[in-house]
Structure formats: C-alpha cells, structure tokens
Design a protein around this motif. Structure first.
Motif, PDB file in Angstrom:
ATOM      1  N   GLY A   1       0.820  -1.209   0.000  1.00 17.02           N
ATOM      2  CA  GLY A   1       0.000   0.000   0.000  1.00 17.02           C
ATOM      3  C   GLY A   1       0.852   1.257   0.000  1.00 17.02           C
ATOM      4  N   ALA A   2       0.280   2.320   0.565  1.00 14.91           N
ATOM      5  CA  ALA A   2       0.914   3.634   0.501  1.00 14.91           C
ATOM      6  C   ALA A   2       2.233   3.686   1.266  1.00 14.91           C
ATOM      7  N   LEU A   3       2.305   3.008   2.418  1.00 11.79           N
ATOM      8  CA  LEU A   3       3.524   3.064   3.224  1.00 11.79           C
ATOM      9  C   LEU A   3       4.714   2.551   2.425  1.00 11.79           C
ATOM     10  N   PHE A   4       4.482   1.482   1.672  1.00 13.92           N
ATOM     11  CA  PHE A   4       5.545   0.898   0.865  1.00 13.92           C
ATOM     12  C   PHE A   4       6.053   1.926  -0.147  1.00 13.92           C
ATOM     13  N   THR A   5       5.122   2.732  -0.653  1.00 18.63           N
ATOM     14  CA  THR A   5       5.488   3.699  -1.680  1.00 18.63           C
ATOM     15  C   THR A   5       6.313   4.849  -1.118  1.00 18.63           C
ATOM     16  N   ILE A   6       5.955   5.321   0.073  1.00 19.65           N
ATOM     17  CA  ILE A   6       6.656   6.513   0.581  1.00 19.65           C
ATOM     18  C   ILE A   6       7.933   6.158   1.328  1.00 19.65           C
ATOM     19  N   ALA A   7       8.127   4.864   1.672  1.00 20.44           N
ATOM     20  CA  ALA A   7       9.285   4.500   2.490  1.00 20.44           C
ATOM     21  C   ALA A   7      10.623   4.889   1.849  1.00 20.44           C
ATOM     22  N   PRO A   8      10.875   4.593   0.576  1.00 20.26           N
ATOM     23  CA  PRO A   8      12.193   4.910   0.022  1.00 20.26           C
ATOM     24  C   PRO A   8      12.501   6.401   0.066  1.00 20.26           C
ATOM     25  N   MET A   9      11.509   7.202  -0.322  1.00 25.59           N
ATOM     26  CA  MET A   9      11.748   8.649  -0.355  1.00 25.59           C
ATOM     27  C   MET A   9      11.974   9.182   1.058  1.00 25.59           C
ATOM     28  N   THR A  10      11.227   8.643   2.032  1.00 25.63           N
ATOM     29  CA  THR A  10      11.437   9.091   3.413  1.00 25.63           C
ATOM     30  C   THR A  10      12.853   8.786   3.856  1.00 25.63           C
ATOM     31  N   ALA A  11      13.339   7.598   3.491  1.00 27.47           N
ATOM     32  CA  ALA A  11      14.692   7.223   3.881  1.00 27.47           C
ATOM     33  C   ALA A  11      15.683   8.224   3.307  1.00 27.47           C
ATOM     34  N   LEU A  12      15.464   8.648   2.061  1.00 26.38           N
ATOM     35  CA  LEU A  12      16.389   9.593   1.427  1.00 26.38           C
ATOM     36  C   LEU A  12      16.298  10.957   2.093  1.00 26.38           C
ATOM     37  N   ILE A  13      15.052  11.433   2.299  1.00 32.00           N
ATOM     38  CA  ILE A  13      14.881  12.787   2.856  1.00 32.00           C
ATOM     39  C   ILE A  13      15.466  12.862   4.272  1.00 32.00           C
ATOM     40  N   THR A  14      15.178  11.859   5.089  1.00 36.50           N
ATOM     41  CA  THR A  14      15.708  11.916   6.455  1.00 36.50           C
ATOM     42  C   THR A  14      17.236  11.865   6.424  1.00 36.50           C
ATOM     43  N   SER A  15      17.808  11.097   5.496  1.00 36.26           N
ATOM     44  CA  SER A  15      19.268  11.040   5.421  1.00 36.26           C
ATOM     45  C   SER A  15      19.837  12.412   5.045  1.00 36.26           C
ATOM     46  N   VAL A  16      19.213  13.081   4.083  1.00 30.29           N
ATOM     47  CA  VAL A  16      19.713  14.400   3.668  1.00 30.29           C
ATOM     48  C   VAL A  16      19.589  15.391   4.823  1.00 30.29           C
TER      49      VAL A  16
ATOM     50  N   VAL B   1      10.651   0.074   7.933  1.00 29.87           N
ATOM     51  CA  VAL B   1      10.080  -1.113   8.570  1.00 29.87           C
ATOM     52  C   VAL B   1       8.602  -1.260   8.208  1.00 29.87           C
ATOM     53  N   CYS B   2       7.861  -0.129   8.276  1.00 27.70           N
ATOM     54  CA  CYS B   2       6.433  -0.186   7.938  1.00 27.70           C
ATOM     55  C   CYS B   2       6.269  -0.569   6.474  1.00 27.70           C
ATOM     56  N   GLY B   3       7.106   0.001   5.624  1.00 26.21           N
ATOM     57  CA  GLY B   3       7.042  -0.330   4.203  1.00 26.21           C
ATOM     58  C   GLY B   3       7.256  -1.806   3.985  1.00 26.21           C
ATOM     59  N   ALA B   4       8.208  -2.390   4.746  1.00 18.35           N
ATOM     60  CA  ALA B   4       8.495  -3.819   4.613  1.00 18.35           C
ATOM     61  C   ALA B   4       7.300  -4.643   5.077  1.00 18.35           C
ATOM     62  N   MET B   5       6.714  -4.236   6.213  1.00 18.58           N
ATOM     63  CA  MET B   5       5.563  -4.986   6.740  1.00 18.58           C
ATOM     64  C   MET B   5       4.380  -4.881   5.774  1.00 18.58           C
TER      65      MET B   5
ATOM     66  N   GLY C   1       8.847  -9.386   6.951  1.00 18.10           N
ATOM     67  CA  GLY C   1       8.450  -9.291   8.352  1.00 18.10           C
ATOM     68  C   GLY C   1       9.589  -9.674   9.270  1.00 18.10           C
ATOM     69  N   MET C   2      10.283 -10.770   8.910  1.00 26.48           N
ATOM     70  CA  MET C   2      11.428 -11.193   9.728  1.00 26.48           C
ATOM     71  C   MET C   2      12.519 -10.141   9.717  1.00 26.48           C
ATOM     72  N   GLY C   3      12.803  -9.602   8.524  1.00 31.53           N
ATOM     73  CA  GLY C   3      13.828  -8.566   8.407  1.00 31.53           C
ATOM     74  C   GLY C   3      13.478  -7.375   9.275  1.00 31.53           C
TER      75      GLY C   3
ATOM     76  N   ILE D   1      13.985  -4.977   1.892  1.00 32.54           N
ATOM     77  CA  ILE D   1      13.815  -4.293   0.605  1.00 32.54           C
ATOM     78  C   ILE D   1      13.704  -5.287  -0.551  1.00 32.54           C
ATOM     79  N   LEU D   2      13.359  -6.545  -0.218  1.00 30.33           N
ATOM     80  CA  LEU D   2      13.256  -7.564  -1.273  1.00 30.33           C
ATOM     81  C   LEU D   2      12.236  -7.187  -2.339  1.00 30.33           C
ATOM     82  N   ASP D   3      11.162  -6.484  -1.932  1.00 28.47           N
ATOM     83  CA  ASP D   3      10.104  -6.190  -2.883  1.00 28.47           C
ATOM     84  C   ASP D   3      10.346  -4.896  -3.654  1.00 28.47           C
ATOM     85  N   ASN D   4      11.359  -4.131  -3.237  1.00 27.00           N
ATOM     86  CA  ASN D   4      11.600  -2.861  -3.905  1.00 27.00           C
ATOM     87  C   ASN D   4      12.339  -3.067  -5.212  1.00 27.00           C
ATOM     88  N   SER D   5      12.018  -2.228  -6.167  1.00 27.93           N
ATOM     89  CA  SER D   5      12.649  -2.397  -7.474  1.00 27.93           C
ATOM     90  C   SER D   5      12.740  -1.045  -8.166  1.00 27.93           C
TER      91      SER D   5
END
Lengths: 499, 311
Positions: free
Chosen positions: B63-78, B114-118, B126-128, B215-219
């Motif tokens: 769902g939506a969490l999966f979509t926003i997770a990568p960008m959040t990771a980038l923004i928080t890192s910057v 984590v939420c994106g993964a779940m 889930g295990m990751g 991040i197995l499902d990310n592409s």
C-alpha cells in the motif's frame, strides 16, 4: 525357510530365491532388524493386482545384503510408526503404486506423478500437499521456495516458527521429477546408461558405476586392475570436488570470504583434473561396461599427480583459515545437531550419518578389497552439528586425496577395459543390488528383470533420500537464520531424490 | 569565517556526490582479500543510474507506506547530513539539542522502512523488519551513551559543539576516552549500515537477511533511492566518527580533506573486517551491541574522574 536371502553387492540372484513371508512375519523381521541395520532398499514390484514388497538391509558383518519380501494388496498396516527409517519409503510406495500404508503419520506422495503401473493417471498437484501446521498467536509460518535466490534446485521448505526459533521444518520435494525409473524400464538399451548417470549430476561417476556393474554382473566380466584403479580415482575425485565446493559454500554462508573464494577456485582445479582424466569435468560417460572409456598415459598420470599435490597444498591452507577462525567455529558449533540416536532412527546414511557418530560407510561395510583400510572418517565421537559435518569433509578430503595420489603414482599395468558384447542379455526373472559409496553416502541401484531379461523395475535410491529427514530434524529448536548453513552442511540432492 | 561556511557547503555536496563510492571501496577491499579483481569502485553509481531509469514494480498487496518508504529514507538522510558540522563549522541549522533531532531523523527513516516492509505482507520482510527493530533499539542505546559522553566532555548539546570540541593539544587528556567512543561509534556504524558481523549485505539467503530482507520487494527507481540513501547514511555516520576524533582547530580546507580521508579509511576498515571475520549468530549480536554501549559508559566514567581531578 530362511528369514533372509543373503546376497553380495553386484550379484544377480533369482527372484524366486528371495524368501516370501506373510506380512506379519515380514513385519516382525523388519521390527527386529531395521533398528540395527541400514535399509538399502524398500520397494514394490507389481504383479497383477498385488505387489511384492522387497526389503534389503545391509549386513556389514558378512559384507553383503539381506533381502526378504512379502506380498500386499492395495493397503497394509504401516511400519513407519515403529520404524521412522521407512517413512519416506512408504510414502514412495503410496506415490508410485497408490499402496496405502494404513496408519502412516504423514502420508502424502513424495513426488507428483501418476501411478507407475498405470492404475491411476491422476497426477497430484505440485505443492498442494497438506502441511503440518501450528496454532497460536505468536506462531508464524515461513514458506521458502520452491524457487530460491541463487543457483539452487527446486524444493519447498515450510517452517513453523516462534519468533526466530524453528519449531518444525517440513520439506516438500518432487518438483524436479523426470520419471527416470519409468524410462529405464524395458532396458537396458542405448539410452539407459545416460539416464542412470543423470539421476544426480554431481554424483555422475558413482551412478554410472552402479549401472555398469549391473551389466558387468550379467556378463560375468572381471574388470582389469588398471580399470578398477582408474574408476576408484574418478570416484574419489568426484568426492573431492564436491567436498571442496561444500566447504567453500559453508564458509560463504557465514560470510567468511577467504575460504569461500579459494575453495571456489580449487574446486575448479579438481574438476579440471577430472576432465583431464575422464574427458568431462563431472566424469560423464567415463565409466563403461568392462572398465573405463579412456586410458591415461604414464606421462599424463604424472602430470595429474603433480596437480593433485599442488591442489592439496592450497586446499589445506584454505581450510586451515576457516577452521582456525573463532568466529566461524562459533557459528558451526552446536548448530543443527542431529544426535546419533536420531540419525539411527531415521536411517541416515553416508557422510552426514558419520558426522553424527554412526559408522556407516559402504567402502568398509561392503568390504571392497580395493579400498585401503586407513579411512579415518569413521572415527567415533562426532558431534552431529554443522561443525562435525564440516570437519568430516576435511578428513574425507585427506583420505580421498591420499587414495588418488596412491593410485596415480602406481597405476597397475594392463588394459583399461575388458571386451564385452554390444547387446547385453540380463538373467531372466532375477534381481540385483548395485551399491556404491557416493560422496553423500549410500547410492543404491536395484534392478528387477522380467522373463525376457529386460528391466521390469529399475530402482534408484539416492543417499539424499535417506538424509532429507535428517535436515528436518537438524532444524528443530534452531534459529531460522541458521537454516542456510544447516542446509549447506548436508547439501542434499533435489534431482537425485526426485528422479 | 566565510571560508568555513564555504567549506561546510563543500562538505555537504561532497557527501551527496561521493557517498556511493563507499560500498565500492568496501567491495574492492573484500575482492582484494579474496584474491579477486572485484567490481569497479564506481559500481554503485552505475547501478543507481541503471535503476533510476527503470520503473518500480509493486506487489499488489503493498500500500501507501511501501510507496513513501524509500523517499522518506532519502529525505531523512539528507536532513541528517545538513545537521552535521563539516570543516569545523557548526551547521547553520544547528541548535542546542539537535543531536536528538539527528538521531530520530534516522529513527523516522527506519520506522518508515520497517512499515514499508511490513506493508508487503511477505514473511521474509516481516522477519527482516523484526530483526532491524531489535538491533536498532540496542544501537540507539549505544549512540545515546556515546552522545552522553560527548556532552559530558564538551558541555554542549549541539552537534556543532560536541563534534568540534577536540583540539590538537587535547589528545593527551582525552585520548583514551576518544578511543573508547570511537570503537563504540564504529559498532553503531557497522550495525546501522548493515555490515558484518551483524548483517551480511552480500548474501542471497533470505532467511539470514536483515536490511536486504526488508527491501526484497523494492525495485526500479525506488530501489535506486534506497541504495543511495543507504550509502549516504554510511557517509554520515562515518563523518560523525571522523569529526569526533579529528582536531577542529585546523585550517578548514585541511580539516575537510582530513575528514574525507578518514571517512574513506573507515570504508577500507569495514572492508577489512568483512574479509577476515564470519558473521555473528543472531543470538550473539545483542551481546556485541551491549558491549559497545559498555565502552561508552566506561568513557563517561573516565571523564567524570578527569573532571573531578580537574576541579
């Protein structure tokens, strides 16, 4: 009537000679003997609406096999509840002939095929089996495969976990089923040797040895000493290459890179030595009826010996790196333990059984005279964990390297192959067991002939068939993250099992 | 002063541009130890460029969490990056207590990952996620203990003050404390960046993965962003390590250069560790992390002794 017919390895005997017991007698015999003897084979031969059940047990005291039989109909009371070692054999009976062992605790087919005798053409759907499940809020199920990451064959693993702890692992195979046994029926013909050899590609030499020794037994061929030595060298080279690959892979799975990388290369070196000896990196098509297909010149033998020596030195250095590294030992030790008692109960074989402390090695129990007595891997006191299975590979490597070096430095004179007839006629209405200690353990080819001297049934029992259950047991109460190293420490064959 | 702010800006840009080289260096070092040639140190750039040209494929269950997770990771890192005091200059955005913002920006990125993964519903992910959380709790403790020791040492609550405190003449006094803190911080780097002996970034075995499993499902471009954000995070944490131990009273140009070299050296060190040790069993990892926290506490204890003595 005798309880059992005693037969030696690679010897034809009439089917009539096998004692045929009533089922209760047969059952009580097995209940008495199976706990202390390895089951080499347990399979059915159909006859009209009934089935002959043959059981062959190893007899290490007399260096041969004890065979007995019974006759059953569409069902019989299962032996598995008392004899877990027969569990997968009984599931195979159910799969191949729809014979129902009543009371089998986990009865489902091993592979997904229609009945071999054509009585049931309904093929079970792959992977649609019932799995053992657990209930509860903190239990979760993890399904791995049948398609895996990396270059791995097809197999499905179903874990029941509580957090990181594995309560139970169930392995579902059969995705690689090609129907080799069915294709071998009505042989031997030109294709048979190739089919038998490809049952498991990493055990090509052992498999083709088993097959050709059946044809040799039919023609009463005595194999020249030189051919015998070359066959032995090829078989040990197969063992060496596989053990090196596994040692490296074990190291890679705990992310210890040096040994993983070195072993990857050294395995290649030994495959190339095999290729120089046999014409193929996996020794395909090297064994022929009567001997081996290609002779080796003294010059080449000398060169190969030098290469083996060089490879051995590098290999031992690479293995020392791994066995001297505390962080690696910490991962291996007490991981995936299979106790001696469990290994005996479920009938494990070969290297994995020896790692659990069982003294099971056909090279010794069948007493082949050509094997040196100094095989040390049967040493007792093995702990049955990943470390034991890693360490036994190192010991076996040392033994096998010594055998290969001894053979290459003193090859017997003579020819490398005995003449033999082009078309072989097998003894009619007979049976034969042909066993070899492949690198994973006991490899059994059993042939039953019809009244025309053709294969009525050709049964292949890969060592993996006995040991997959061992992997299931090894994972009990382990961390799920340790599954890959447990799996690698067994490194069982999917296609050898699925046939 | 002007030079310092320019060098600070260069430090930020340098991190943004150079960070993908770190995994490249690590892999080169590992290849060297294994007797292989290995991929180019710029391999991650090629990978990211390739991935950015691709479209992401999403699982139907995500769902939506999966979509926003990568960008959040980038923004928080910057955002974490621009809080850092490069070249001895406190960040213009810095304030007293910004260390907490820094730490929990990282936390926010993690929560979303984590939420994106779940969100994918995969048992692997889930295990990751579960493992990531377990270890994150422990590294957070270590990081806070290191920060606490730094606060005690510098009497400052901002990253600018805490990381620019040491001067060339201070090593006699604080040397041993800095060693302890550097080791503890390095364990944080290894864990947060999913390196050995905690996680194995090279494995293909899903059951043993932590970060990779999530991040197995990310592409496609989303995976590219995740890879970039991860390398940026490594640069940021190694920079913290560098700033902590380097003297701040140098010429800003030389200081920035030294910081960069220290970060690069850090990646060589990571590569070396990965080449000579096996990965820990999961049960051992908490001991490893708690042990590093203990180092930070010992540093605090020594500091207190020093201050009693000084007073």
């Amino acid at each position: 009537m005798n309880e059992f017919l005693f037969c030696t390895n690679h010897t034809f005997f009439a089917r009539q000679a096998v004692p045929l017991h009533d089922f209760p007698v047969f059952r009580s015999l097995l209940l008495r003997e199976v706990p202390n003897h390895e089951v080499a084979a347990f399979f059915a031969v159909p006859e009209q609406d009934e089935f002959f059940l043959y059981a062959a047990l190893l007899n290490p005291e007399k260096h041969g096999l004890d065979v007995c039989s019974t006759k059953v109909g569409k069902s019989y009371p299962a032996l598995t509840p008392e004899l877990p070692a027969l569990s997968w054999f009984e599931r195979e009976l159910f799969e191949q002939y729809r014979i129902e062992p009543i009371g089998h605790p986990r009865l489902k087919p091993l592979r997904f095929q229609s009945a071999l005798n054509g009585t049931d053409n309904q093929r079970p759907e792959a992977g649609a089996a019932q799995y053992f499940t657990m209930q509860g809020t903190s239990v979760h199920e993890v399904a791995v495969g049948p398609v895996h990451a990396g270059v791995i064959e097809l197999g499905h693993f179903r874990f029941q976990c509580m957090g990181e702890d594995v309560y139970s692992l169930e392995i579902e195979l059969g995705y690689q089923h090609r129907g080799i046994e069915k294709m071998l029926e009505h042989g031997p013909d030109k294709k048979s040797a190739f089919l038998a050899e490809t049952a498991a590609g990493d055990s090509s030499i052992a498999a083709s040895l088993c097959y050709h020794r059946i044809l040799e037994a039919a023609q009463d061929i005595r194999i020249p000493a030189r051919a015998q030595a070359l066959r032995q060298a090829a078989l040990e080279l197969e063992r060496i290459a596989n053990h090196i690959g596994d040692s490296g892979a074990l190291s890679g799975d705990v992310a210890f890179l040096p040994t993983a990388s070195y072993c990857g290369r050294i395995r290649g070196d030994f495959l190339n030595i095999t290729a120089e000896l046999s014409g193929n990196r996996f020794g395909r098509n090297y064994i022929a009826t009567g001997g081996v297909r290609y002779d080796v010149s003294d010059d080449t033998a000398g060169k190969l010996l030098a290469k083996v020596n060089a490879g051995e030195k590098e290999l031992m250095n690479a293995l020392d790196l791994m066995f001297d590294e505390p962080s690696v030992l910490d991962r291996f030790e007490n991981t995936g333990t299979v106790s001696e008692e469990t290994a005996r109960q479920i009938g494990m074989t070969g290297m994995a059984a020896r790692a659990s402390g069982l003294k099971r090695d056909l090279r010794i129990s069948l007493g082949s005279p050509e094997f040196p007595e100094h095989l040390r891997q049967c040493a007792s006191g093995r702990t049955g964990d990943v470390l034991a299975r890693a360490a036994i590979r190192r010991d076996e490597l040392e033994d096998s390297l010594a055998i290969v070096k001894k053979i290459l430095s003193a090859l017997p004179e003579g020819k490398c192959s005995e003449n033999h007839a082009d078309s072989v006629v097998l003894p009619a209405d007979s049976m034969i067991f042909s066993l070899e200690e492949a690198w994973r353990g006991m490899l059994v080819h059993a042939a039953v002939t019809d009244s025309n001297g053709k294969f009525l049934r050709y049964k292949i029992i890969d060592p993996s068939f006995h040991n997959w259950g061992g992997l299931e047991m090894a994972l009990r109460d382990q961390q799920i993250s340790d599954f890959p190293i447990c799996n690698k420490s067994f490194n069982l064959s999917y296609c050898g099992h699925d046939l | 002063m002007n030079l310092q702010i320019i060098m600070w800006g260069i430090g930020v840009i340098e991190a943004l541009v150079l960070s993908p080289v770190l995994p490249g260096i690590i892999n080169k070092v590992k290849a060297f130890f294994a007797g292989r040639k290995g991929p180019s140190v710029f391999q991650l750039y090629y990978d990211i460029i390739k991935l950015m040209k691709k479209r992401a494929v999403r699982s139907t269950t995500a769902g939506a969490l999966f979509t926003i997770a990568p960008m959040t990771a980038l923004i928080t890192s910057v955002l974490m990056l621009i809080l850092l005091p490069f070249a001895g200059k406190a960040s213009p955005l810095g304030f007293a207590g910004d260390i907490l913002l820094f730490l929990y920006l990282g936390g926010l990125g993690r929560v979303l990952t984590v939420c994106g993964a779940m969100d994918t519903g995969s048992s692997f992910e889930g295990m990751g996620a579960s493992r990531e959380c377990q270890f994150a709790i422990l590294t957070e403790g270590t990081f806070m203990a290191v920060a606490g020791a730094l606060m005690l040492m510098t009497r400052s609550f901002s990253l600018g003050g805490m990381l620019n405190f040491i001067t060339t003449s201070d090593y006699n006094r604080y040397g041993i404390i800095l060693v302890l803190l550097a080791v503890a911080m390095f364990v944080v780097v290894l864990t947060e960046c999913c390196r050995l002996p905690v996680d194995d970034p090279d494995t293909h075995l899903e059951l043993t993965m932590i970060h990779e499993a999530m991040i197995l499902d990310n592409s496609g471009d989303e995976l590219g962003i995740i890879h970039y954000a991860a390398s940026l995070k490594m640069w940021i944490l190694l920079s913290v390590e560098a700033m902590m131990i380097l003297p701040a009273d140098m010429n800003p140009v030389i200081l920035l250069l030294t910081e960069t070299l220290t970060v690069l050296f850090g990646s060589i060190l990571i590569g070396t560790i990965e080449s000579v040790t096996a990965r820990y069993r999961f049960l051992k990892v908490p001991q490893f992390l708690v042990g590093s926290t203990a180092l930070a506490f010992i540093a605090m204890f020594l500091l207190s002794l020093l201050q009693i003595q000084g007073a």
